[in-house]
Design an enzyme around this catalytic site. Structure first.
Site, mmCIF file in Angstrom:
data_model
loop_
_atom_site.group_PDB
_atom_site.id
_atom_site.type_symbol
_atom_site.label_atom_id
_atom_site.label_comp_id
_atom_site.label_asym_id
_atom_site.label_seq_id
_atom_site.Cartn_x
_atom_site.Cartn_y
_atom_site.Cartn_z
ATOM 1 C CE LYS A 302 -4.460 -1.818 1.196
ATOM 2 N NZ LYS A 302 -5.518 -2.034 2.160
ATOM 3 N NE ARG A 337 -7.615 -8.182 0.341
ATOM 4 C CZ ARG A 337 -7.182 -7.361 -0.606
ATOM 5 N NH1 ARG A 337 -6.171 -6.549 -0.370
ATOM 6 N NH2 ARG A 337 -7.760 -7.357 -1.801
HETATM 7 N N1 HH2 Z 1 -7.537 -3.648 0.605
HETATM 8 C C1 HH2 Z 1 -7.852 -3.637 -0.706
HETATM 9 C C2 HH2 Z 1 -8.929 -4.385 -1.192
HETATM 10 N N2 HH2 Z 1 -9.658 -5.151 -0.372
HETATM 11 N N3 HH2 Z 1 -10.079 -5.987 1.797
HETATM 12 C C3 HH2 Z 1 -9.786 -6.017 3.097
HETATM 13 N N4 HH2 Z 1 -10.513 -6.764 3.937
HETATM 14 N N5 HH2 Z 1 -8.748 -5.282 3.618
HETATM 15 C C4 HH2 Z 1 -7.976 -4.490 2.847
HETATM 16 O O1 HH2 Z 1 -7.061 -3.834 3.379
HETATM 17 C C5 HH2 Z 1 -8.276 -4.427 1.450
HETATM 18 C C6 HH2 Z 1 -9.355 -5.200 0.949
HETATM 19 C C7 HH2 Z 1 -7.025 -2.816 -1.651
HETATM 20 O O2 HH2 Z 1 -5.945 -3.570 -2.119
HETATM 21 P P1 HH2 Z 1 -5.900 -4.334 -3.525
HETATM 22 O O3 HH2 Z 1 -6.974 -5.367 -3.610
HETATM 23 O O4 HH2 Z 1 -4.541 -4.868 -3.711
HETATM 24 O O5 HH2 Z 1 -6.108 -3.204 -4.606
HETATM 25 P P2 HH2 Z 1 -7.355 -2.770 -5.480
HETATM 26 O O6 HH2 Z 1 -8.433 -2.346 -4.538
HETATM 27 O O7 HH2 Z 1 -6.812 -1.635 -6.302
HETATM 28 O O8 HH2 Z 1 -7.796 -3.932 -6.304
#
Ligand code: HH2
Length: 363
Positions: A302, A337
């Site tokens: 992040k 995660r």
């Molecule tokens: N962060 C993201 C998405 N989903 N779910 C939970 N429970 N906790 C988190 O911190 C979280 C999440 C954002 O990360 P990422 O999926 O890598 O990116 P994007 O939203 O751009 O797909």
């Protein structure tokens, strides 16, 4: 407490005695987390039901001295210590790795990499060997991301979940969505867990679905929408604000008919937060254990890691992400995660071996 007592006191292999307790809104109990199996002569207890993180006192606040477990109200002490319920057959006495599989063209770190069915399956089968849970998403929720049409989100996610089940990939799958129709299609295709970054706020039908299906649900703290959340990143005290929000979301979930045993909490690193907010939440992560519910930490690659290290490209934030995952494990987070499942797994294996709680007990 002697080492023998510590062993018999350990949650590993014990019958589960899940104790859910909603903390008072203003209360903030920060147990001092220590790795290893407790301490001779001290009233040390497992933190969040873990085998490898213990606590023997709470932090001093507002000039008050810290308190030991036996000085706290019994329900609070139990909520901090009790084993959490198993998650889809996984015990939560050690940190579990949730591998991220984004089926999106625009996710901040892995967007566009796993879009085809074959590519998605290939990555899923690799992660199945390195992670305990797969988290599949079809809509980016990064700051500034626009909403994806529901049918398109279903088209991106459900066929991959169905295909990975047909391919014999059996580990628990969570669907990362704020929409009930997407979650329902995913559950029908073989998913087991709902991961809702809006904690059931975005779609009124989501709570009903989760109550009907009885599946585990991640309630994450977020504010506003991904498009606008960074404009609202203002808190008097981010830790109490996030706790109060999660408290209200737990109450709403229970009122909608979900059971406490279904719930998992997540402080929502980076969602409507500055780097300073993220750091404070990570520093005080253990303050979320007094809900008596499992904690999920999602900090992988992040923005705050980039901001602190001057690393623009998310894929180059692997070492920083592993450092945060270890810190999360040390604070007793039950689910991590992450994008980099292999690297996180190796780091956790060594860390657990040093703590003496390696599942293989090889060292
Ligand atoms: N962060 C993201 C998405 N989903 N779910 C939970 N429970 N906790 C988190 O911190 C979280 C999440 C954002 O990360 P990422 O999926 O890598 O990116 P994007 O939203 O751009 O797909």
């Amino acid at each position: 407490m002697t080492p023998d007592q510590l062993t018999s006191h350990s949650p590993c292999g014990e019958a589960k005695c899940f104790a859910f307790a909603l903390p008072g809104r203003a209360e903030l109990t920060l147990p001092l987390a220590r790795s290893g199996e407790g301490y001779e002569g001290r009233d040390a207890r497992p933190l969040g039901g873990s085998c490898h993180v213990w606590w023997s006192e709470t932090a001093a606040r507002g000039g008050m001295p810290g308190r030991s477990p036996s000085e706290l109200p019994a329900a609070l002490s139990r909520a901090l210590s009790a084993p959490r319920p198993d998650l889809c057959g996984l015990t939560l006495e050690r940190p579990r790795i949730m591998g991220i599989l984004n089926l999106t063209p625009d996710s901040f770190s892995d967007g566009g990499r796993h879009n085809g069915l074959d590519q998605a399956l290939e990555r899923a089968s690799i992660m199945a060997r390195e992670a305990d849970i797969l988290d599949i998403g079809g809509e980016s929720t990064r700051p500034g991301a626009a909403e994806v049409d529901t049918d398109e989100e279903i088209r991106r996610t459900a066929p991959v979940i169905r295909a990975l089940r047909q391919a014999g990939i059996r580990l628990p799958v969570s669907i990362d969505t704020r929409k009930a129709r997407v979650a329902e299609a995913a559950l029908d295709a073989g998913a087991d867990i709902i991961n809702d970054v809006t904690a059931l706020r975005f779609d009124p039908a989501m709570a009903r679905l989760a109550a009907e299906r009885g599946v585990p649900v991640v309630l994450m703290h977020s504010i506003a929408t991904p498009e606008t959340m960074q404009r609202h990143a203002q808190y008097d005290n981010v830790v109490t604000a996030v706790r109060d929000h999660l408290y209200a979301r737990v109450e709403a979930a229970l009122a909608a008919g979900l059971r406490a045993e279904q719930l998992i909490l997540d402080p929502g690193i980076g969602f409507g937060k500055t780097t300073a907010h993220d750091l404070l939440l990570l520093r005080q992560l253990a303050a979320f254990h007094d809900f008596g519910l499992p904690l999920l930490l999602g900090a992988s690659r992040k923005k705050f890691i980039g901001a602190l290290t001057g690393t623009e490209t998310p894929a180059e934030r692997v070492s920083g992400s592993v450092a945060v995952a270890l810190q999360g494990a040390a604070a007793g987070a039950q689910i991590l995660r992450v994008h980099d499942t292999k690297e996180t797994r190796q780091a956790l294996q060594i860390w657990q071996a040093i703590a003496g709680t390696s599942p293989q007990n090889t060292l």
